[in-house]
Design a protein around this motif. Structure first.
Motif, PDB file in Angstrom:
ATOM      1  N   PHE A 288      15.069 -87.714 -38.183  1.00 33.97           N
ATOM      2  CA  PHE A 288      16.405 -86.692 -36.807  1.00 33.97           C
ATOM      3  C   PHE A 288      17.811 -85.508 -37.536  1.00 33.97           C
ATOM      4  O   PHE A 288      18.476 -86.769 -38.139  1.00 33.97           O
ATOM      5  CB  PHE A 288      16.483 -87.992 -35.437  1.00 33.97           C
ATOM      6  CG  PHE A 288      15.708 -88.732 -34.479  1.00 33.97           C
ATOM      7  CD1 PHE A 288      15.368 -87.297 -33.247  1.00 33.97           C
ATOM      8  CD2 PHE A 288      14.739 -89.463 -35.260  1.00 33.97           C
ATOM      9  CE1 PHE A 288      14.075 -87.993 -33.333  1.00 33.97           C
ATOM     10  CE2 PHE A 288      13.789 -89.678 -34.653  1.00 33.97           C
ATOM     11  CZ  PHE A 288      13.363 -88.870 -33.636  1.00 33.97           C
ATOM     12  N   VAL A 289      17.387 -85.043 -37.393  1.00 31.29           N
ATOM     13  CA  VAL A 289      19.011 -84.011 -38.081  1.00 31.29           C
ATOM     14  C   VAL A 289      19.542 -83.912 -37.742  1.00 31.29           C
ATOM     15  O   VAL A 289      19.095 -82.837 -36.527  1.00 31.29           O
ATOM     16  CB  VAL A 289      18.336 -83.310 -39.560  1.00 31.29           C
ATOM     17  CG1 VAL A 289      19.186 -82.054 -40.280  1.00 31.29           C
ATOM     18  CG2 VAL A 289      17.419 -83.701 -40.146  1.00 31.29           C
ATOM     19  N   CYS A 290      21.077 -83.947 -37.944  1.00 35.37           N
ATOM     20  CA  CYS A 290      21.582 -83.521 -36.477  1.00 35.37           C
ATOM     21  C   CYS A 290      22.761 -82.775 -37.428  1.00 35.37           C
ATOM     22  O   CYS A 290      22.806 -82.038 -38.303  1.00 35.37           O
ATOM     23  CB  CYS A 290      22.483 -84.676 -36.141  1.00 35.37           C
ATOM     24  SG  CYS A 290      24.167 -84.399 -34.920  1.00 35.37           S
ATOM     25  N   SER A 291      23.027 -81.163 -36.328  1.00 34.71           N
ATOM     26  CA  SER A 291      24.033 -79.836 -36.975  1.00 34.71           C
ATOM     27  C   SER A 291      24.516 -79.717 -35.590  1.00 34.71           C
ATOM     28  O   SER A 291      24.694 -80.224 -34.466  1.00 34.71           O
ATOM     29  CB  SER A 291      23.082 -79.298 -38.024  1.00 34.71           C
ATOM     30  OG  SER A 291      22.443 -78.960 -36.924  1.00 34.71           O
TER      31      SER A 291
ATOM     32  N   VAL B 211      10.448 -79.733 -32.156  1.00 34.48           N
ATOM     33  CA  VAL B 211      11.742 -80.251 -30.809  1.00 34.48           C
ATOM     34  C   VAL B 211      12.559 -80.105 -31.590  1.00 34.48           C
ATOM     35  O   VAL B 211      13.854 -81.603 -31.702  1.00 34.48           O
ATOM     36  CB  VAL B 211      10.986 -81.012 -30.342  1.00 34.48           C
ATOM     37  CG1 VAL B 211      11.690 -81.647 -28.787  1.00 34.48           C
ATOM     38  CG2 VAL B 211       9.603 -80.998 -29.862  1.00 34.48           C
ATOM     39  N   ASP B 212      13.850 -79.926 -30.635  1.00 36.30           N
ATOM     40  CA  ASP B 212      15.448 -80.191 -30.804  1.00 36.30           C
ATOM     41  C   ASP B 212      15.918 -80.479 -29.302  1.00 36.30           C
ATOM     42  O   ASP B 212      15.247 -80.185 -28.289  1.00 36.30           O
ATOM     43  CB  ASP B 212      16.020 -78.342 -31.481  1.00 36.30           C
ATOM     44  CG  ASP B 212      15.980 -77.833 -33.014  1.00 36.30           C
ATOM     45  OD1 ASP B 212      15.516 -78.377 -33.553  1.00 36.30           O
ATOM     46  OD2 ASP B 212      15.620 -76.661 -33.049  1.00 36.30           O
TER      47      ASP B 212
ATOM     48  N   VAL C  17      18.502 -89.026 -26.819  1.00 35.63           N
ATOM     49  CA  VAL C  17      18.249 -88.139 -27.429  1.00 35.63           C
ATOM     50  C   VAL C  17      16.766 -88.462 -27.417  1.00 35.63           C
ATOM     51  O   VAL C  17      15.198 -87.358 -27.606  1.00 35.63           O
ATOM     52  CB  VAL C  17      18.534 -87.919 -29.032  1.00 35.63           C
ATOM     53  CG1 VAL C  17      17.943 -87.027 -29.975  1.00 35.63           C
ATOM     54  CG2 VAL C  17      19.525 -87.545 -28.985  1.00 35.63           C
ATOM     55  N   LEU C  18      16.085 -89.482 -28.246  1.00 40.39           N
ATOM     56  CA  LEU C  18      15.295 -90.028 -28.667  1.00 40.39           C
ATOM     57  C   LEU C  18      14.098 -89.613 -26.975  1.00 40.39           C
ATOM     58  O   LEU C  18      12.647 -89.112 -27.313  1.00 40.39           O
ATOM     59  CB  LEU C  18      14.771 -91.541 -29.003  1.00 40.39           C
ATOM     60  CG  LEU C  18      13.136 -91.535 -28.916  1.00 40.39           C
ATOM     61  CD1 LEU C  18      12.329 -91.088 -29.762  1.00 40.39           C
ATOM     62  CD2 LEU C  18      12.732 -92.802 -29.721  1.00 40.39           C
TER      63      LEU C  18
ATOM     64  N   ARG D 143      23.195 -80.314 -32.198  1.00 41.94           N
ATOM     65  CA  ARG D 143      21.782 -80.239 -32.270  1.00 41.94           C
ATOM     66  C   ARG D 143      20.785 -80.689 -32.758  1.00 41.94           C
ATOM     67  O   ARG D 143      21.464 -80.862 -34.414  1.00 41.94           O
ATOM     68  CB  ARG D 143      21.076 -78.931 -33.199  1.00 41.94           C
ATOM     69  CG  ARG D 143      20.074 -78.183 -32.213  1.00 41.94           C
ATOM     70  CD  ARG D 143      19.181 -77.129 -33.114  1.00 41.94           C
ATOM     71  NE  ARG D 143      20.086 -77.184 -34.728  1.00 41.94           N
ATOM     72  CZ  ARG D 143      19.330 -75.941 -35.720  1.00 41.94           C
ATOM     73  NH1 ARG D 143      19.295 -74.853 -34.750  1.00 41.94           N
ATOM     74  NH2 ARG D 143      19.963 -76.335 -36.226  1.00 41.94           N
ATOM     75  N   VAL D 144      20.021 -81.420 -32.902  1.00 45.55           N
ATOM     76  CA  VAL D 144      19.480 -82.661 -32.935  1.00 45.55           C
ATOM     77  C   VAL D 144      17.985 -81.986 -33.804  1.00 45.55           C
ATOM     78  O   VAL D 144      17.226 -82.029 -32.555  1.00 45.55           O
ATOM     79  CB  VAL D 144      19.090 -84.352 -32.158  1.00 45.55           C
ATOM     80  CG1 VAL D 144      18.530 -84.999 -32.920  1.00 45.55           C
ATOM     81  CG2 VAL D 144      20.910 -84.773 -32.526  1.00 45.55           C
ATOM     82  N   ARG D 145      17.550 -81.829 -34.399  1.00 46.78           N
ATOM     83  CA  ARG D 145      16.574 -81.727 -34.765  1.00 46.78           C
ATOM     84  C   ARG D 145      15.802 -82.620 -34.918  1.00 46.78           C
ATOM     85  O   ARG D 145      15.706 -83.353 -36.297  1.00 46.78           O
ATOM     86  CB  ARG D 145      16.525 -80.180 -36.080  1.00 46.78           C
ATOM     87  CG  ARG D 145      14.749 -80.270 -36.761  1.00 46.78           C
ATOM     88  CD  ARG D 145      14.839 -78.427 -37.176  1.00 46.78           C
ATOM     89  NE  ARG D 145      15.599 -77.634 -35.972  1.00 46.78           N
ATOM     90  CZ  ARG D 145      14.992 -76.238 -36.247  1.00 46.78           C
ATOM     91  NH1 ARG D 145      15.054 -75.634 -37.620  1.00 46.78           N
ATOM     92  NH2 ARG D 145      15.119 -75.484 -35.304  1.00 46.78           N
ATOM     93  N   THR D 146      14.194 -82.791 -34.281  1.00 48.06           N
ATOM     94  CA  THR D 146      13.385 -83.720 -34.385  1.00 48.06           C
ATOM     95  C   THR D 146      12.303 -83.763 -35.218  1.00 48.06           C
ATOM     96  O   THR D 146      11.706 -82.640 -35.727  1.00 48.06           O
ATOM     97  CB  THR D 146      13.441 -84.687 -33.059  1.00 48.06           C
ATOM     98  OG1 THR D 146      12.261 -83.573 -32.251  1.00 48.06           O
ATOM     99  CG2 THR D 146      13.994 -84.337 -31.973  1.00 48.06           C
ATOM    100  N   PRO D 147      12.215 -84.783 -35.906  1.00 48.02           N
ATOM    101  CA  PRO D 147      10.296 -84.642 -36.049  1.00 48.02           C
ATOM    102  C   PRO D 147       9.172 -84.215 -34.937  1.00 48.02           C
ATOM    103  O   PRO D 147       8.358 -84.265 -35.850  1.00 48.02           O
ATOM    104  CB  PRO D 147       9.908 -86.533 -36.766  1.00 48.02           C
ATOM    105  CG  PRO D 147      11.471 -87.032 -35.792  1.00 48.02           C
ATOM    106  CD  PRO D 147      12.223 -86.476 -35.503  1.00 48.02           C
ATOM    107  N   LEU D 148       9.665 -84.407 -33.567  1.00 48.67           N
ATOM    108  CA  LEU D 148       8.172 -84.051 -33.265  1.00 48.67           C
ATOM    109  C   LEU D 148       7.966 -83.208 -33.184  1.00 48.67           C
ATOM    110  O   LEU D 148       9.050 -81.988 -32.845  1.00 48.67           O
ATOM    111  CB  LEU D 148       8.979 -84.766 -31.894  1.00 48.67           C
ATOM    112  CG  LEU D 148       8.641 -86.051 -31.390  1.00 48.67           C
ATOM    113  CD1 LEU D 148      10.068 -87.064 -30.578  1.00 48.67           C
ATOM    114  CD2 LEU D 148       7.479 -87.001 -32.107  1.00 48.67           C
TER     115      LEU D 148
END
Length: 259
Positions: free
Chosen positions: A18-21, A42-43, A112-113, A29-34
């Motif tokens: 989960f990458v946050c920026s 899925v963001d 977030v999840l 924004r949290v860029r998820t692996p989903l």
């Protein structure tokens, strides 16, 4: 809390996947692996609101789902299914967004999840849209064949040279030929290529049937009432099947009846 601190707080309770920026407009924004069914990421967005936080998808999931439907409107059944997803995951459907409000700092990661999971489950309702679209068009083709007095069977199973069983949408019989008709129907441009590849695979795997049935032909019938097909989709199957478009039924009749 500034964006760097907020990202650090969120990241402590989530996987490194989960990458946050910083978000383009507000919060992070949290860029998820989903992923959505078409491969889109899925963001999830985290917005600071006083002493708590709002977690939202900014309407991406329902927006994505709407793009897959020709009508852009959800049926009552689909709306109920969306609400069921929200109830199961204990989130809100707020102005078209999947959201959690008044989230405390120590629940950011888990929230977030949940929003990300809800987005995936909502987008999976696309499969109900697709099946409804195929069923509707198949029923129209069924009615048309009866009007034209063309003998046919629906959903015929044929075994390919790979030993896989394929369900062919229609098998038609005319004095001139037998046709195996694959119906290609979707409201989603992102799914069009996969559906075309599936039809191609069926034609190739079943091509051995022509050795014992010289009058057998394959037909790829595109439901072109939705503008989702590209020229390369038609090109992919044209070497292994005849191309028909549902908006041109006279051409389909010619294909099925040609010697």
């Amino acid at each position: 809390m500034n964006t760097s601190e907020l990202c650090a707080t969120i990241s402590r309770s989530l996987s490194p996947l989960f990458v946050c920026s910083p978000a383009p407009q507000d919060g992070v924004r949290v860029r998820t692996p989903l992923l959505y069914p078409d491969g889109g990421v899925v963001d999830v967005f985290v917005l600071e609101r006083g002493h708590s936080y709002t977690i939202t998808d900014f309407g991406d999931a329902l927006g994505w789902l709407g793009l897959q439907s020709v009508s852009q409107r959800r049926s009552p059944k689909q709306q109920t299914l969306v609400e069921d997803v929200c109830q199961t995951l204990r989130i809100e459907l707020f102005h078209g967004q999947l959201a959690l409000r008044e989230v405390p700092e120590n629940a950011l990661g888990e929230s977030v999840l949940r929003i990300a999971q809800a987005a995936v489950r909502v987008s999976d309702l696309w499969f109900t849209l697709r099946s409804q679209s195929i069923q509707h068009t198949a029923d129209e083709v069924d009615e048309w064949l009866r009007e034209k007095e063309i003998t046919f069977e629906r959903r015929v199973t044929k075994q390919g040279r790979s030993a896989r069983n394929w369900t062919v949408d229609f098998e038609t019989q005319t004095p001139a030929r037998t046709s195996l008709v694959f119906l290609l129907s979707t409201g989603a441009r992102g799914a069009a290529r996969r559906i075309t590849e599936q039809a191609l695979a069926g034609c190739v795997d079943l091509s051995h049937l022509k050795a014992t049935h010289p009058k057998l032909t394959f037909v790829s019938l595109f439901d072109d009432t939705a503008d989702v097909w590209r020229p390369e989709d038609f090109g992919l199957v044209e070497e292994h099947s005849e191309i028909a478009r549902w908006s041109y039924p006279d051409e389909l009749e010619r294909i099925l009846a040609s010697p």
